[in-house]
Design a protein around this motif. Structure first.
Motif, PDB file in Angstrom:
ATOM      1  N   LYS A 200       0.845  -1.192   0.000  1.00  0.00           N
ATOM      2  CA  LYS A 200       0.000   0.000   0.000  1.00  0.00           C
ATOM      3  C   LYS A 200       0.879   1.239   0.000  1.00  0.00           C
ATOM      4  O   LYS A 200       1.803   1.364   0.798  1.00  0.00           O
ATOM      5  CB  LYS A 200      -0.901   0.002   1.243  1.00  0.00           C
ATOM      6  N   TRP A 201       0.588   2.165  -0.918  1.00  0.00           N
ATOM      7  CA  TRP A 201       1.342   3.408  -0.946  1.00  0.00           C
ATOM      8  C   TRP A 201       0.890   4.328   0.174  1.00  0.00           C
ATOM      9  O   TRP A 201      -0.259   4.306   0.599  1.00  0.00           O
ATOM     10  CB  TRP A 201       1.139   4.123  -2.280  1.00  0.00           C
ATOM     11  N   ASN A 202       1.798   5.165   0.625  1.00  0.00           N
ATOM     12  CA  ASN A 202       1.476   6.171   1.634  1.00  0.00           C
ATOM     13  C   ASN A 202       1.582   7.545   0.979  1.00  0.00           C
ATOM     14  O   ASN A 202       2.501   8.312   1.228  1.00  0.00           O
ATOM     15  CB  ASN A 202       2.429   6.053   2.825  1.00  0.00           C
ATOM     16  N   ILE A 203       0.600   7.845   0.119  1.00  0.00           N
ATOM     17  CA  ILE A 203       0.644   9.068  -0.687  1.00  0.00           C
ATOM     18  C   ILE A 203      -0.087  10.197   0.020  1.00  0.00           C
ATOM     19  O   ILE A 203      -1.167  10.008   0.588  1.00  0.00           O
ATOM     20  CB  ILE A 203       0.023   8.823  -2.081  1.00  0.00           C
ATOM     21  N   ASP A 204       0.491  11.363  -0.056  1.00  0.00           N
ATOM     22  CA  ASP A 204      -0.129  12.569   0.488  1.00  0.00           C
ATOM     23  C   ASP A 204      -0.941  13.225  -0.626  1.00  0.00           C
ATOM     24  O   ASP A 204      -0.415  13.957  -1.453  1.00  0.00           O
ATOM     25  CB  ASP A 204       0.958  13.523   1.000  1.00  0.00           C
ATOM     26  N   TYR A 205      -2.258  12.934  -0.670  1.00  0.00           N
ATOM     27  CA  TYR A 205      -3.130  13.490  -1.706  1.00  0.00           C
ATOM     28  C   TYR A 205      -3.598  14.884  -1.315  1.00  0.00           C
ATOM     29  O   TYR A 205      -3.662  15.241  -0.134  1.00  0.00           O
ATOM     30  CB  TYR A 205      -4.350  12.596  -1.924  1.00  0.00           C
ATOM     31  N   THR A 206      -3.965  15.655  -2.318  1.00  0.00           N
ATOM     32  CA  THR A 206      -4.490  17.000  -2.111  1.00  0.00           C
ATOM     33  C   THR A 206      -5.847  17.099  -2.787  1.00  0.00           C
ATOM     34  O   THR A 206      -5.933  17.223  -4.013  1.00  0.00           O
ATOM     35  CB  THR A 206      -3.538  18.062  -2.700  1.00  0.00           C
ATOM     36  N   LYS A 207      -6.900  17.011  -2.002  1.00  0.00           N
ATOM     37  CA  LYS A 207      -8.246  17.111  -2.554  1.00  0.00           C
ATOM     38  C   LYS A 207      -8.618  18.578  -2.720  1.00  0.00           C
ATOM     39  O   LYS A 207      -8.655  19.339  -1.756  1.00  0.00           O
ATOM     40  CB  LYS A 207      -9.248  16.394  -1.652  1.00  0.00           C
ATOM     41  N   LYS A 208      -8.859  18.980  -3.950  1.00  0.00           N
ATOM     42  CA  LYS A 208      -9.128  20.373  -4.271  1.00  0.00           C
ATOM     43  C   LYS A 208     -10.609  20.697  -4.092  1.00  0.00           C
ATOM     44  O   LYS A 208     -11.481  19.889  -4.425  1.00  0.00           O
ATOM     45  CB  LYS A 208      -8.712  20.682  -5.701  1.00  0.00           C
ATOM     46  N   LYS A 209     -10.889  21.878  -3.573  1.00  0.00           N
ATOM     47  CA  LYS A 209     -12.250  22.367  -3.457  1.00  0.00           C
ATOM     48  C   LYS A 209     -12.547  23.238  -4.666  1.00  0.00           C
ATOM     49  O   LYS A 209     -11.952  24.311  -4.827  1.00  0.00           O
ATOM     50  CB  LYS A 209     -12.430  23.168  -2.167  1.00  0.00           C
TER      51      LYS A 209
ATOM     52  N   LEU B 257     -10.556   9.568 -13.312  1.00  0.00           N
ATOM     53  CA  LEU B 257     -10.719   8.207 -12.797  1.00  0.00           C
ATOM     54  C   LEU B 257      -9.544   7.826 -11.904  1.00  0.00           C
ATOM     55  O   LEU B 257      -9.720   7.243 -10.821  1.00  0.00           O
ATOM     56  CB  LEU B 257     -10.848   7.232 -13.971  1.00  0.00           C
ATOM     57  N   ALA B 258      -8.324   8.130 -12.338  1.00  0.00           N
ATOM     58  CA  ALA B 258      -7.140   7.821 -11.531  1.00  0.00           C
ATOM     59  C   ALA B 258      -7.181   8.571 -10.200  1.00  0.00           C
ATOM     60  O   ALA B 258      -6.819   8.026  -9.146  1.00  0.00           O
ATOM     61  CB  ALA B 258      -5.865   8.167 -12.296  1.00  0.00           C
ATOM     62  N   GLN B 259      -7.628   9.828 -10.233  1.00  0.00           N
ATOM     63  CA  GLN B 259      -7.736  10.596  -8.995  1.00  0.00           C
ATOM     64  C   GLN B 259      -8.795  10.009  -8.067  1.00  0.00           C
ATOM     65  O   GLN B 259      -8.607   9.955  -6.846  1.00  0.00           O
ATOM     66  CB  GLN B 259      -8.088  12.056  -9.318  1.00  0.00           C
ATOM     67  N   ALA B 260      -9.915   9.575  -8.632  1.00  0.00           N
ATOM     68  CA  ALA B 260     -10.974   8.994  -7.804  1.00  0.00           C
ATOM     69  C   ALA B 260     -10.499   7.711  -7.143  1.00  0.00           C
ATOM     70  O   ALA B 260     -10.764   7.473  -5.957  1.00  0.00           O
ATOM     71  CB  ALA B 260     -12.212   8.731  -8.659  1.00  0.00           C
ATOM     72  N   LEU B 261      -9.781   6.867  -7.892  1.00  0.00           N
ATOM     73  CA  LEU B 261      -9.278   5.616  -7.323  1.00  0.00           C
ATOM     74  C   LEU B 261      -8.256   5.881  -6.227  1.00  0.00           C
ATOM     75  O   LEU B 261      -8.265   5.228  -5.177  1.00  0.00           O
ATOM     76  CB  LEU B 261      -8.653   4.762  -8.431  1.00  0.00           C
ATOM     77  N   GLY B 262      -7.361   6.842  -6.464  1.00  0.00           N
ATOM     78  CA  GLY B 262      -6.294   7.091  -5.511  1.00  0.00           C
ATOM     79  C   GLY B 262      -6.710   7.953  -4.338  1.00  0.00           C
ATOM     80  O   GLY B 262      -6.711   7.518  -3.184  1.00  0.00           O
ATOM     81  N   ALA B 263      -7.068   9.205  -4.621  1.00  0.00           N
ATOM     82  CA  ALA B 263      -7.315  10.172  -3.547  1.00  0.00           C
ATOM     83  C   ALA B 263      -8.616   9.918  -2.805  1.00  0.00           C
ATOM     84  O   ALA B 263      -8.740  10.302  -1.640  1.00  0.00           O
ATOM     85  CB  ALA B 263      -7.315  11.592  -4.134  1.00  0.00           C
ATOM     86  N   HIS B 264      -9.608   9.283  -3.447  1.00  0.00           N
ATOM     87  CA  HIS B 264     -10.920   9.148  -2.830  1.00  0.00           C
ATOM     88  C   HIS B 264     -11.235   7.722  -2.368  1.00  0.00           C
ATOM     89  O   HIS B 264     -11.972   7.545  -1.398  1.00  0.00           O
ATOM     90  CB  HIS B 264     -11.996   9.640  -3.798  1.00  0.00           C
ATOM     91  N   LEU B 265     -10.721   6.721  -3.058  1.00  0.00           N
ATOM     92  CA  LEU B 265     -10.958   5.338  -2.635  1.00  0.00           C
ATOM     93  C   LEU B 265      -9.728   4.707  -1.985  1.00  0.00           C
ATOM     94  O   LEU B 265      -9.767   3.543  -1.592  1.00  0.00           O
ATOM     95  CB  LEU B 265     -11.400   4.492  -3.836  1.00  0.00           C
TER      96      LEU B 265
ATOM     97  N   VAL C  63       8.208   9.462 -18.013  1.00  0.00           N
ATOM     98  CA  VAL C  63       8.254  10.709 -17.261  1.00  0.00           C
ATOM     99  C   VAL C  63       7.257  10.621 -16.107  1.00  0.00           C
ATOM    100  O   VAL C  63       6.111  10.227 -16.299  1.00  0.00           O
ATOM    101  CB  VAL C  63       7.928  11.911 -18.161  1.00  0.00           C
ATOM    102  N   LEU C  64       7.698  10.960 -14.912  1.00  0.00           N
ATOM    103  CA  LEU C  64       6.850  10.935 -13.725  1.00  0.00           C
ATOM    104  C   LEU C  64       6.394  12.347 -13.394  1.00  0.00           C
ATOM    105  O   LEU C  64       7.220  13.252 -13.233  1.00  0.00           O
ATOM    106  CB  LEU C  64       7.615  10.340 -12.540  1.00  0.00           C
ATOM    107  N   MET C  65       5.062  12.528 -13.315  1.00  0.00           N
ATOM    108  CA  MET C  65       4.487  13.804 -12.880  1.00  0.00           C
ATOM    109  C   MET C  65       3.292  13.509 -11.983  1.00  0.00           C
ATOM    110  O   MET C  65       3.157  12.389 -11.495  1.00  0.00           O
ATOM    111  CB  MET C  65       4.122  14.677 -14.084  1.00  0.00           C
ATOM    112  N   GLN C  66       2.423  14.474 -11.790  1.00  0.00           N
ATOM    113  CA  GLN C  66       1.291  14.274 -10.890  1.00  0.00           C
ATOM    114  C   GLN C  66       0.092  15.087 -11.361  1.00  0.00           C
ATOM    115  O   GLN C  66       0.231  16.025 -12.150  1.00  0.00           O
ATOM    116  CB  GLN C  66       1.662  14.678  -9.468  1.00  0.00           C
ATOM    117  N   THR C  67      -1.076  14.700 -10.861  1.00  0.00           N
ATOM    118  CA  THR C  67      -2.288  15.427 -11.189  1.00  0.00           C
ATOM    119  C   THR C  67      -2.528  16.530 -10.158  1.00  0.00           C
ATOM    120  O   THR C  67      -1.764  16.694  -9.215  1.00  0.00           O
ATOM    121  CB  THR C  67      -3.504  14.491 -11.204  1.00  0.00           C
ATOM    122  N   VAL C  68      -3.626  17.249 -10.357  1.00  0.00           N
ATOM    123  CA  VAL C  68      -4.011  18.316  -9.435  1.00  0.00           C
ATOM    124  C   VAL C  68      -4.132  17.796  -8.007  1.00  0.00           C
ATOM    125  O   VAL C  68      -3.775  18.481  -7.047  1.00  0.00           O
ATOM    126  CB  VAL C  68      -5.346  18.935  -9.905  1.00  0.00           C
ATOM    127  N   GLU C  69      -4.595  16.553  -7.853  1.00  0.00           N
ATOM    128  CA  GLU C  69      -4.825  15.989  -6.517  1.00  0.00           C
ATOM    129  C   GLU C  69      -3.657  15.156  -6.008  1.00  0.00           C
ATOM    130  O   GLU C  69      -3.768  14.495  -4.975  1.00  0.00           O
ATOM    131  CB  GLU C  69      -6.112  15.157  -6.526  1.00  0.00           C
TER     132      GLU C  69
END
Length: 863
Positions: free
Chosen positions: A273-282, A364-372, A574-580
């Motif tokens: 299990k990853w220990n990722i620090d997600y950022t849920k945007k409002k 979809l990737a954000q929903a799976l990671g940051a939300h589920l 190339v490794l980058m990240q989404t808004v979340e």
């Protein structure tokens, strides 16, 4: 006594294994020495000191290792700063307790939040097993080293003893020893403490190891401690022998610290299990532009993201603070891990404005990671600079489902213009041997191709391969005859079969077929998962045919090696990240390997009839990865266009028909959706329709599309608002994907590659495009016969056609014209051209029920 500790540790490890099957505490011992040992790092070269530090960093980052000790002293012919080495060990893995952080915590009494050095810890365990209480006792420690004396003083002090630290310079040493209820000696001087010094009934712990002469021993030496054992034994209540006393207990404490480190690891992390620090945007109202959203989002340091997803520092090459390339070593390290769930996002035939397929994939990737809270990776194809500034938008998602920072997404590793310049430079010194007009003699060309180096001539691997094909079984250039030299130098190319690229490289005529070599190289990069595989594919590129009908490859031209050197870096994702904060892999290749046990969300170009078909039959066949779920993106406005609404044009406002509710028109357009769902289902996978919601869509229209999708056989149909809501807007889609991924795999290819090429073409044309049959031009038939003779007939087929010409009308009775066929032997498929890539097209979009014909004129040039 050490045996009791070991038995207790065995029980604790067994409990961890019961909780996490297969888990095992790991310990690494790093020894720097000039002689053979457990791990050998030769520091004869001063630069090897950096190698030691890199080795420590690698162990620090390895989750399978829970303890690391550096064996001291560091034995080297060069001066080494031992403190720098020990401080490089991560405090949470410093089971020897020598790191300055652990030493500082021990000094201030934070015993529960640090690792205690093994020898002092072992001494305390020995004292406790005597039954003598430390509290209130007079304790004397002889020695002040960082390994024994100093930490022993702190341990006794924080266990409420009255502690005196002595050393070899202490003037009243005998008097101090005589007052000690507990005596710990680690001065490193043989038998310096005499028996008569010891207080009656005292606990004596001897940590010394010294060698003294002894003629009765085979080695001429014997081991003694810092205490004169025979005399001290008579006065002490308890005393440790040397050897066999503190040593075994020190090893036991090392094991204890390692087990404790493993326990702490399991408390903070769950294996796999990853220990990722997600950022849920409002989301903001009104919603800012894509660029403003990107600027307002603070991306986490790329090194932190890499660590969060299990990458090691040495596997990551940072490009600034927000992006990095992943070294291919990570593939090899993780190749034994089980593959995760593989989700491919496709779409229906879209309008020129685009319908948000990539935005949906990122959402979809954000929903799976940051939300589920599921390990999720988005694997996107790197956009070209042209697509970044096109009418469709930024080509890296949009709204709150985009890759950030926006301005740094395109890290172009391969420039066609620069590549063309490289190829021109090869003209003079490489391609002269295939030009029949060359002014050089055969011998001169042979000497250029096999140059004299250090008084000898030798063949390159590519030349040896060519000689093998020619049947020349010689390895010494000096023994070549004139006939063999001519066969080796002249490729005997049939000019009528040479590609435009080859003519361009030779500089003998204009380009006849621009871009074909670059396109095949791009395909090779997309299909290669290692440098070795890329080199093999590049060597197979066919550039012409000899007059005898044999293929001429880049390896025959001896340019596959320089090509591989030029393109080596392009394989690194190339490794980058989404808004979340969800990790994103992107590069020329959509997905070369599934690196991690996660949900990998990737995309296929265009719609299910063309892009998805190629993704499955070529990409998946090559990578040997089998997808689990297909997500098909659809929109109300696109289905209205397929149902008869006027075509939309980039840069112009939408016609009014798109903002008005017209359910009959929308229902007609859903016939196109039904056909695309059937296309995706032909591969045996569950299909989920994601209806990307626009502000002009009504609730009734969205429900109609979802209902039609379910009637078409979709596993589920959900509405998505990920552009405006980020991962939260794709939560229903993510939950549906989760459920669909649990279904047993039924993936199948559309055709067997061993069947004739005409049957493969016919299968794709009939099942994907709705054609009655294929129609081969005389040129295509001639090419197909040649490629079959050259053993290329068993390759998959790639039909180069417009993505807008799907025909749904079974009564249309159309034939799919194949005008030309090219063998992309390096990429591993036959590229079959249709009229749609050669001329200005009249695209007819048919509807099954009304046979409505909507004509679009598009200026499409050759790919």
């Amino acid at each position: 006594m050490s045996r009791q500790v070991k038995e207790r540790l065995k029980k604790e490890v067994a409990e961890m294994k019961n909780q996490f099957p297969g888990f095992r505490p790991g310990l690494v011992v790093l020894q720097v020495s000039l002689v053979l040992s457990l791990i050998i790092i030769n520091l004869a070269d001063p630069t090897d000191f950096l190698k030691v530090l890199r080795s420590i960093v690698a162990v620090n980052e390895n989750p399978a290792v829970h303890g690391l000790i550096v064996q001291l002293p560091l034995d080297s012919i060069n001066t080494i700063n031992a403190e720098k080495v020990t401080n490089a060990v991560a405090p949470e893995k410093d089971v020897d307790g020598l790191n300055s952080i652990n030493a500082g915590k021990l000094s201030r009494g934070d015993l529960g939040d640090c690792f205690i050095p093994c020898t002092p810890n072992g001494c305390m365990e020995l004292i406790s097993q005597t039954g003598v209480s430390v509290m209130g006792k007079n304790a004397v420690v002889i020695g002040r080293s960082k390994i024994v004396g100093a930490p022993m003083h702190d341990l006794l002090l924080w266990n409420h003893a009255t502690v005196t630290t002595c050393h070899s310079k202490t003037l009243d040493l005998a008097e101090q020893v005589g007052r000690a209820d507990i005596l710990v000696v680690g001065a490193g001087r043989a038998e310096m403490v005499k028996g008569e010094w010891v207080k009656e009934g005292a606990v004596v712990i001897d940590c010394g190891i010294n060698h003294v002469p002894d003629s009765s021993k085979a080695s001429g030496k014997r081991v003694v401690g810092d205490v004169h054992y025979p005399s001290a034994k008579k006065r002490a209540g308890y005393i440790t022998p040397v050897p066999g006393g503190v040593g075994p207990m020190t090893v036991a404490m090392l094991m204890k610290n390692t087990v404790e480190s493993a326990k702490r690891f399991l408390q903070a992390y769950t294996p796999g299990k990853w220990n990722i620090d997600y950022t849920k945007k409002k989301p903001q109202e009104p919603q800012p532009s894509d660029a403003d959203i990107s600027c307002s989002c603070q991306s986490k340091p790329i090194g932190q993201l890499a660590r969060e997803v299990g990458l090691f520092s040495e596997e990551v090459e940072p490009y600034g603070t927000s992006r990095a390339k992943i070294r291919l070593d990570a593939l090899k390290r993780m190749e034994k891990q089980p593959d995760g769930k593989y989700v491919v996002v496709t779409g229906i035939t879209s309008t020129p404005l685009g319908e948000g397929k990539r935005t949906t994939a990122l959402g979809l990737a954000q929903a799976l990671g940051a939300h589920l809270n599921i390990n999720a990776f988005a694997c996107m194809q790197e956009p070209t600079p042209g697509s970044c500034f096109g009418a469709r938008g930024i080509a890296v998602g949009g709204g709150y489902s985009q890759i950030i920072p926006l301005e740094e997404v395109c890290l172009r590793p391969f420039c066609k213009r620069d590549f063309k310049i490289y190829l021109i430079k090869w003209n003079v010194n490489i391609f002269q041997h295939i030009d029949p007009r060359s002014a050089f003699s055969l011998q001169v060309l042979f000497d250029l191709l096999v140059p004299l180096r250090r008084g000898q001539r030798s063949f390159s691997p590519a030349q040896l391969s060519r000689m093998k094909k020619l049947g020349i079984e010689k390895f010494d250039p000096l023994t070549f005859t004139g006939t063999e030299i001519r066969r080796f130098v002249r490729l005997d190319i049939d000019p009528d079969t040479a590609t435009g690229d080859l003519f361009f490289l030779m500089g003998v005529c204009a380009v006849q077929d621009p871009g074909s070599l670059e396109n095949e190289i791009m395909a090779i990069l997309s299909l290669s998962s290692s440098v070795e595989e890329m080199q093999q594919r590049l060597a197979k590129i066919v550039v012409a045919t000899s007059k005898s009908g044999d293929p001429i490859t880049t390896e025959d031209l001896d340019v596959s090696g320089p090509l591989a050197m030029l393109l080596k870096g392009t394989l690194k994702p190339v490794l980058m990240q989404t808004v979340e904060g969800t990790p994103v892999r992107h590069n020329i290749q959509t997905l070369s390997n599934l690196l991690f046990p996660v949900f990998a969300v990737t995309e296929s170009g265009h719609g299910a009839d063309i892009g998805l078909e190629k993704f499955f039959n070529i990409k998946c066949r090559c990578s040997d990865l089998r997808p689990d779920v297909v997500v098909m993106v659809a929109t109300v406005r696109t289905l209205k266009m397929h149902g008869g609404a006027p075509p939309v044009q980039a840069g112009l406002p939408l016609p009014k028909e798109y903002s008005q509710e017209n359910l009959k028109q929308l229902e007609r357009g859903c016939c196109h959706l039904k056909r695309q769902v059937e296309n995706a289902q032909a591969f045996g996978l569950p299909v989920i329709v994601a209806v990307n919601k626009f502000s002009s869509d009504t609730h009734t229209e969205l429900e109609l599309v979802c209902g039609q999708a379910r009637q078409a056989g979709a596993f589920e149909a959900v509405q998505c608002t990920n552009w405006s809501d980020g991962g939260a807007g794709a939560l229903a889609l993510a939950e549906a994907v989760q459920r669909a991924a649990k279904l047993p795999g039924q993936f199948r290819f559309l055709y067997d590659p061993q069947i004739p090429a005409t049957d493969k073409l016919r299968t794709v044309a009939q099942k994907m495009y709705g054609a009655k049959d294929i129609e081969l031009s005389p040129k295509a038939k001639e090419k197909l016969a040649l490629y079959t003779k050259q053993d290329f007939g068993n390759l998959p087929v790639c039909i180069a056609k417009t993505h807008l010409s799907l025909r749904n009308d079974p009564m249309s009775n159309f034939m799919l014209p194949i005008t030309d066929i090219k063998a992309n032997a390096g990429a591993g498929f036959l590229c079959c051209l249709t009229e749609s890539v050669s001329f200005i097209l009249h695209i007819y979009i048919y509807n099954i029920r009304t046979r409505y014909i909507n004509t679009h004129i598009l200026n499409l040039r050759s790919a």
